[in-house]
Design a protein around this motif. Sequence first.
Motif, PDB file in Angstrom:
ATOM      1  N   ALA A   1      39.490  -5.919 -10.701  1.00 59.20           N
ATOM      2  CA  ALA A   1      39.026  -5.203 -11.894  1.00 59.20           C
ATOM      3  C   ALA A   1      39.460  -3.745 -11.863  1.00 59.20           C
ATOM      4  O   ALA A   1      39.881  -3.179 -12.881  1.00 59.20           O
ATOM      5  CB  ALA A   1      37.504  -5.303 -12.000  1.00 59.20           C
ATOM      6  N   VAL A   2      39.371  -3.108 -10.669  1.00 51.04           N
ATOM      7  CA  VAL A   2      39.793  -1.714 -10.533  1.00 51.04           C
ATOM      8  C   VAL A   2      41.300  -1.589 -10.758  1.00 51.04           C
ATOM      9  O   VAL A   2      41.776  -0.712 -11.471  1.00 51.04           O
ATOM     10  CB  VAL A   2      39.404  -1.162  -9.137  1.00 51.04           C
ATOM     11  CG1 VAL A   2      40.053   0.204  -8.905  1.00 51.04           C
ATOM     12  CG2 VAL A   2      37.893  -1.058  -9.016  1.00 51.04           C
ATOM     13  N   ALA A   3      42.073  -2.491 -10.146  1.00 53.47           N
ATOM     14  CA  ALA A   3      43.531  -2.448 -10.272  1.00 53.47           C
ATOM     15  C   ALA A   3      43.979  -2.662 -11.716  1.00 53.47           C
ATOM     16  O   ALA A   3      45.016  -2.143 -12.145  1.00 53.47           O
ATOM     17  CB  ALA A   3      44.171  -3.488  -9.365  1.00 53.47           C
ATOM     18  N   ALA A   4      43.193  -3.428 -12.494  1.00 53.48           N
ATOM     19  CA  ALA A   4      43.575  -3.728 -13.877  1.00 53.48           C
ATOM     20  C   ALA A   4      43.584  -2.477 -14.759  1.00 53.48           C
ATOM     21  O   ALA A   4      44.211  -2.459 -15.821  1.00 53.48           O
ATOM     22  CB  ALA A   4      42.620  -4.768 -14.469  1.00 53.48           C
ATOM     23  N   TYR A   5      42.865  -1.427 -14.324  1.00 53.26           N
ATOM     24  CA  TYR A   5      42.836  -0.208 -15.133  1.00 53.26           C
ATOM     25  C   TYR A   5      44.140   0.582 -15.046  1.00 53.26           C
ATOM     26  O   TYR A   5      44.470   1.349 -15.957  1.00 53.26           O
ATOM     27  CB  TYR A   5      41.678   0.693 -14.688  1.00 53.26           C
ATOM     28  CG  TYR A   5      40.339   0.257 -15.250  1.00 53.26           C
ATOM     29  CD1 TYR A   5      40.024   0.494 -16.582  1.00 53.26           C
ATOM     30  CD2 TYR A   5      39.404  -0.388 -14.455  1.00 53.26           C
ATOM     31  CE1 TYR A   5      38.803   0.094 -17.110  1.00 53.26           C
ATOM     32  CE2 TYR A   5      38.183  -0.784 -14.967  1.00 53.26           C
ATOM     33  CZ  TYR A   5      37.880  -0.542 -16.288  1.00 53.26           C
ATOM     34  OH  TYR A   5      36.686  -0.933 -16.807  1.00 53.26           O
TER      35      TYR A   5
ATOM     36  N   PRO B   1      47.535  -0.124 -15.226  1.00 54.03           N
ATOM     37  CA  PRO B   1      48.504  -0.216 -16.329  1.00 54.03           C
ATOM     38  C   PRO B   1      47.941   0.289 -17.656  1.00 54.03           C
ATOM     39  O   PRO B   1      48.662   0.852 -18.479  1.00 54.03           O
ATOM     40  CB  PRO B   1      48.839  -1.719 -16.396  1.00 54.03           C
ATOM     41  CG  PRO B   1      47.722  -2.405 -15.679  1.00 54.03           C
ATOM     42  CD  PRO B   1      47.257  -1.456 -14.635  1.00 54.03           C
ATOM     43  N   GLN B   2      46.622   0.098 -17.877  1.00 59.16           N
ATOM     44  CA  GLN B   2      46.018   0.591 -19.115  1.00 59.16           C
ATOM     45  C   GLN B   2      46.047   2.123 -19.161  1.00 59.16           C
ATOM     46  O   GLN B   2      46.328   2.723 -20.205  1.00 59.16           O
ATOM     47  CB  GLN B   2      44.562   0.120 -19.224  1.00 59.16           C
ATOM     48  CG  GLN B   2      44.406  -1.397 -19.301  1.00 59.16           C
ATOM     49  CD  GLN B   2      42.938  -1.789 -19.401  1.00 59.16           C
ATOM     50  OE1 GLN B   2      42.235  -1.383 -20.318  1.00 59.16           O
ATOM     51  NE2 GLN B   2      42.463  -2.569 -18.444  1.00 59.16           N
ATOM     52  N   ILE B   3      45.760   2.758 -18.011  1.00 60.86           N
ATOM     53  CA  ILE B   3      45.777   4.216 -17.936  1.00 60.86           C
ATOM     54  C   ILE B   3      47.186   4.752 -18.159  1.00 60.86           C
ATOM     55  O   ILE B   3      47.404   5.742 -18.860  1.00 60.86           O
ATOM     56  CB  ILE B   3      45.208   4.677 -16.577  1.00 60.86           C
ATOM     57  CG1 ILE B   3      43.690   4.419 -16.546  1.00 60.86           C
ATOM     58  CG2 ILE B   3      45.516   6.141 -16.307  1.00 60.86           C
ATOM     59  CD1 ILE B   3      43.052   4.620 -15.193  1.00 60.86           C
ATOM     60  N   ALA B   4      48.173   4.069 -17.576  1.00 62.30           N
ATOM     61  CA  ALA B   4      49.568   4.491 -17.761  1.00 62.30           C
ATOM     62  C   ALA B   4      49.976   4.382 -19.234  1.00 62.30           C
ATOM     63  O   ALA B   4      50.669   5.251 -19.767  1.00 62.30           O
ATOM     64  CB  ALA B   4      50.483   3.638 -16.890  1.00 62.30           C
ATOM     65  N   ALA B   5      49.522   3.326 -19.900  1.00 65.60           N
ATOM     66  CA  ALA B   5      49.888   3.112 -21.308  1.00 65.60           C
ATOM     67  C   ALA B   5      49.211   4.121 -22.228  1.00 65.60           C
ATOM     68  O   ALA B   5      49.703   4.420 -23.307  1.00 65.60           O
ATOM     69  CB  ALA B   5      49.524   1.684 -21.731  1.00 65.60           C
ATOM     70  N   ALA B   6      48.032   4.653 -21.782  1.00 67.07           N
ATOM     71  CA  ALA B   6      47.267   5.579 -22.629  1.00 67.07           C
ATOM     72  C   ALA B   6      47.521   7.035 -22.278  1.00 67.07           C
ATOM     73  O   ALA B   6      46.740   7.912 -22.637  1.00 67.07           O
ATOM     74  CB  ALA B   6      45.774   5.269 -22.501  1.00 67.07           C
TER      75      ALA B   6
ATOM     76  N   LEU C   1      42.403   7.866 -22.749  1.00 62.72           N
ATOM     77  CA  LEU C   1      42.615   8.128 -21.325  1.00 62.72           C
ATOM     78  C   LEU C   1      41.309   8.538 -20.655  1.00 62.72           C
ATOM     79  O   LEU C   1      40.976   8.061 -19.561  1.00 62.72           O
ATOM     80  CB  LEU C   1      43.651   9.244 -21.156  1.00 62.72           C
ATOM     81  CG  LEU C   1      44.056   9.585 -19.715  1.00 62.72           C
ATOM     82  CD1 LEU C   1      44.708   8.384 -19.039  1.00 62.72           C
ATOM     83  CD2 LEU C   1      44.990  10.777 -19.684  1.00 62.72           C
ATOM     84  N   GLY C   2      40.537   9.390 -21.323  1.00 61.92           N
ATOM     85  CA  GLY C   2      39.251   9.804 -20.760  1.00 61.92           C
ATOM     86  C   GLY C   2      38.294   8.645 -20.595  1.00 61.92           C
ATOM     87  O   GLY C   2      37.581   8.540 -19.592  1.00 61.92           O
ATOM     88  N   ARG C   3      38.277   7.758 -21.604  1.00 54.24           N
ATOM     89  CA  ARG C   3      37.390   6.589 -21.522  1.00 54.24           C
ATOM     90  C   ARG C   3      37.777   5.688 -20.356  1.00 54.24           C
ATOM     91  O   ARG C   3      36.927   5.244 -19.567  1.00 54.24           O
ATOM     92  CB  ARG C   3      37.450   5.805 -22.835  1.00 54.24           C
ATOM     93  CG  ARG C   3      36.524   4.592 -22.862  1.00 54.24           C
ATOM     94  CD  ARG C   3      36.730   3.787 -24.140  1.00 54.24           C
ATOM     95  NE  ARG C   3      38.011   3.101 -24.154  1.00 54.24           N
ATOM     96  CZ  ARG C   3      38.237   1.941 -23.523  1.00 54.24           C
ATOM     97  NH1 ARG C   3      37.290   1.352 -22.814  1.00 54.24           N
ATOM     98  NH2 ARG C   3      39.434   1.378 -23.598  1.00 54.24           N
ATOM     99  N   LEU C   4      39.084   5.411 -20.229  1.00 49.85           N
ATOM    100  CA  LEU C   4      39.549   4.515 -19.166  1.00 49.85           C
ATOM    101  C   LEU C   4      39.296   5.114 -17.782  1.00 49.85           C
ATOM    102  O   LEU C   4      38.893   4.393 -16.857  1.00 49.85           O
ATOM    103  CB  LEU C   4      41.045   4.219 -19.354  1.00 49.85           C
ATOM    104  CG  LEU C   4      41.404   3.336 -20.550  1.00 49.85           C
ATOM    105  CD1 LEU C   4      42.910   3.307 -20.759  1.00 49.85           C
ATOM    106  CD2 LEU C   4      40.887   1.913 -20.356  1.00 49.85           C
ATOM    107  N   MET C   5      39.538   6.411 -17.641  1.00 54.02           N
ATOM    108  CA  MET C   5      39.303   7.050 -16.340  1.00 54.02           C
ATOM    109  C   MET C   5      37.823   6.979 -15.962  1.00 54.02           C
ATOM    110  O   MET C   5      37.469   6.744 -14.804  1.00 54.02           O
ATOM    111  CB  MET C   5      39.763   8.506 -16.371  1.00 54.02           C
ATOM    112  CG  MET C   5      41.271   8.688 -16.506  1.00 54.02           C
ATOM    113  SD  MET C   5      42.218   8.004 -15.134  1.00 54.02           S
ATOM    114  CE  MET C   5      41.714   9.071 -13.807  1.00 54.02           C
TER     115      MET C   5
END
Length: 627
Positions: free
Chosen positions: A577-581, A583-588, A595-599
Amino acid sequence: MIDISVKDLVKSYDVDENLLDGLTFDVNAGERVGILGRNGAGKTTLFKILTGEIGYDSGKIAIAPGKKLGLISQIPRYPAAYTVEDVLRAAFRDLRALGQKLEALEAQMAGDDAPALLRQYDELANRYAAGGGYDMDVETDKIANGLGIPAEMRARRFAELSGGEKTRVNLARLLLEKTDILLLDEPTNHLDLKSVEWLEEYILRFKGTVLAISHDRYFLDRVIDRVIELRGGKAEFYSGNYSFYVQEKEARYQLQLKQYEQEQAKIQQLGYTLERMKGWGINNRTLYRRAMSIQHRMERIEKTERPQREQTLSVRFQEKEFHGDEVLTIHNLSKAYGERVLFSDVELLVEGGQRIAFLGDNGTGKSTFLKILLGEEPPTTGRLRFGPSVRTAYLPQIIHFDHPERSLLDTMLYEKNCSTQQARDRLGAFLFRGEDVFKPVASLSGGEQSRLRLCMLMDEKINFLVLDEPTNHLDIASREWIEAALDEYEGTLLFVSHDRYFVDRFATRVWELRDGTIHDYKGSYQKYRAIRAHEPPPAPAPAKEKKPPREKPKGGTKNLDKQIARLEREIEKQEAAVAAYDPQIAAAASDYQELGRLMGEKEQAEAVLADLYEQWETLSAQLEEQG
């Protein structure tokens, strides 16, 4: 002495319109100036021009000779291996090079005491001392502690920090560089109240010149002594802080409106006389000449433009009728992740009509408390009981719409089940008018999305409104729109906010989450500050007692094996679950809010994973003891 001089500055991104159109102003040494203006007025563009990051079309800019100018808007790129400590020490790059020269000279002087070497060493040593070479560590600790950069963060790699943490570290680096002219672009974003207050005190003691772009009105009130407002590409000047600016701007509006109305009345009267004179002068040349004289007089009148007031909201919540005083009762509430206790033994009663500000440092658990309140997360212990007729609505810090591709009008039609005319009327009350209602929701700014979500909440009959940082990342106009809406709301309000101007305006009660306890202060924000100022410092923590020997769990090693196996499965899932964030952070990377929400979500997921690791280590140690 003038530190910054700007004359007839022109900058255009559009062939048909100049963003800065003959902008002219001077800033004297030691002044603290607030640069105000609506979003898109050119404030950040001006800062980039002053630092030479971008060019301009025409005009002149002069910075006082020998003055060092620093900007903290963009985050520089550092080598991947740089730690936060490396970034902070980058502020002393020249001093460290000087120190290395001194060390080399010391080694050379061990075998050579030539007078020329001694003179060179004395000169460099004086420069090193004058530049603060012997105080680098003390200054670094002072500023890092003031901005909430602990030793643990200083040891981390800079690239691993969240966007807010990077901004904080770069602000610290800029302050350490001993800049003569500070350009601060939203310096209070990502700072908790303690750090903001520390920064205010630092700026008030700072001997150099400060230009600040900020939406934090309380910060502007405390720090600045002059306002330059960018309006229509030009500068308007106000000789005072933000509160003075607001009053003076209204006074200028009323004066210009009065002049306009007097001129219009005079022109109307002259026009009436002119028409009569023309009628009478058909057969009378004298009267006709008088009519022409009046017409020339009307043409010579210097006409004042009708002043334009900023658009304001005209809205009202549809409060649900509330029966009884009790809105919410909280009994023995606590929340912990493993051994980390966010809060415990919370006993609170919320009554109808109260406006509660929920304060606390970043990371203390305020958002977790709101999630428990809204039923999104269970408490560790305790219970909450709402009054029988309470209806709750929530405005989160990060606004989310399930279908951002829909237009504003379609969003209202689908989600509020209203007619087209009703939807347009409600949107119009929130300043979404004309063609704006056909824009996709995804194209709105953060402030506009907050306004749209409030528009939708207004349609609901609610009497308990919960807000999480409602003014975060909004410009001053958007903050004032939200405040205007809340002025009309008569129900109970609970809000988390670092915006002290907002807190001061609305709070009739303050909760502060501190040291794992929610401290309850009845009264305004100013009363809370007065009480806190006179509270004695916390007593030192008692020495930890030696823990008694740990009892062996019942069930033997077989039960432990099962628990460890279960934890290992949970750890594997949580690691994924942690690792899944990532690619999402890189895309945002280019979407600041997303980006703030994902972090933030990743940090919470990592906290859960750390707790699972700790449980696994404890059980593994117990298994070894029994083996």
